[in-house]
Scaffold this motif. Structure first.
Motif: not given
Length: 152
Positions: A22-25, A144, A124, A100, A146-147, A98, A27
């Motif tokens: 993930l990078k900001s919003s 999702n 996304w 980083e 991100f969540a 996921r 993928i």
């Protein structure tokens, strides 16, 4: 197997690991060039090797495919995909992780040009089409990254 199955011989499920970076919003996705899912957009990932943990596989596959180092690998969910259509039926159990980037300044490189047309960041809310089958199924189910909470 049921009688009349189109699958012959010893066809055991394969285990794969796919990684959301993930990078900001956005993928990271790459366009597949392999026979399975040709032309679709997929996460970095690949087959689990003997004796390897899911987290080790995630780090290795991201490095092999993009040249990037990742940290803090989290297992999020699992996808069971059976594809009986086509000349080579497949059954993959894919661990969805996921991770980083170890250094936010890293840029993905196409380390396997015979398997991937290239890597890019996609918003996304505006993912490219078509998506690789397991990824598409996961997202259709409301997943999702991100969540998502950690599974294990």
């Amino acid at each position: 197997m049921e009688n009349g199955s189109r699958i012959s011989g010893d066809r055991r499920p394969q285990v794969g690991v796919a990684v959301f970076l993930l990078k900001s919003s956005s993928i990271l996705l790459g366009r597949r060039l392999s026979s399975v899912g040709y032309g679709t957009f997929a996460l970095p990932g690949g087959r689990l090797e003997f004796g390897e943990s899911f987290e080790e596989c995630a780090r290795r596959e991201v490095k092999e495919e993009t040249g990037m180092d990742v940290v803090r690998v989290e297992i999020l969910t699992v996808v069971n995909m059976v594809a009986l259509d086509g000349p080579d039926p497949t059954h993959f159990v894919t661990i969805i992780a996921r991770a980083e980037m170890a250094d936010s300044g890293q840029s993905p490189a196409n380390m396997e040009p015979d398997k991937c047309a290239g890597w890019a960041w996609y918003e996304w809310a505006q993912l490219p089409q078509p998506l690789f089958g397991p990824l598409e199924d996961l997202l259709k189910g409301g997943f999702n990254p991100f969540a998502a909470s950690r599974l294990m």
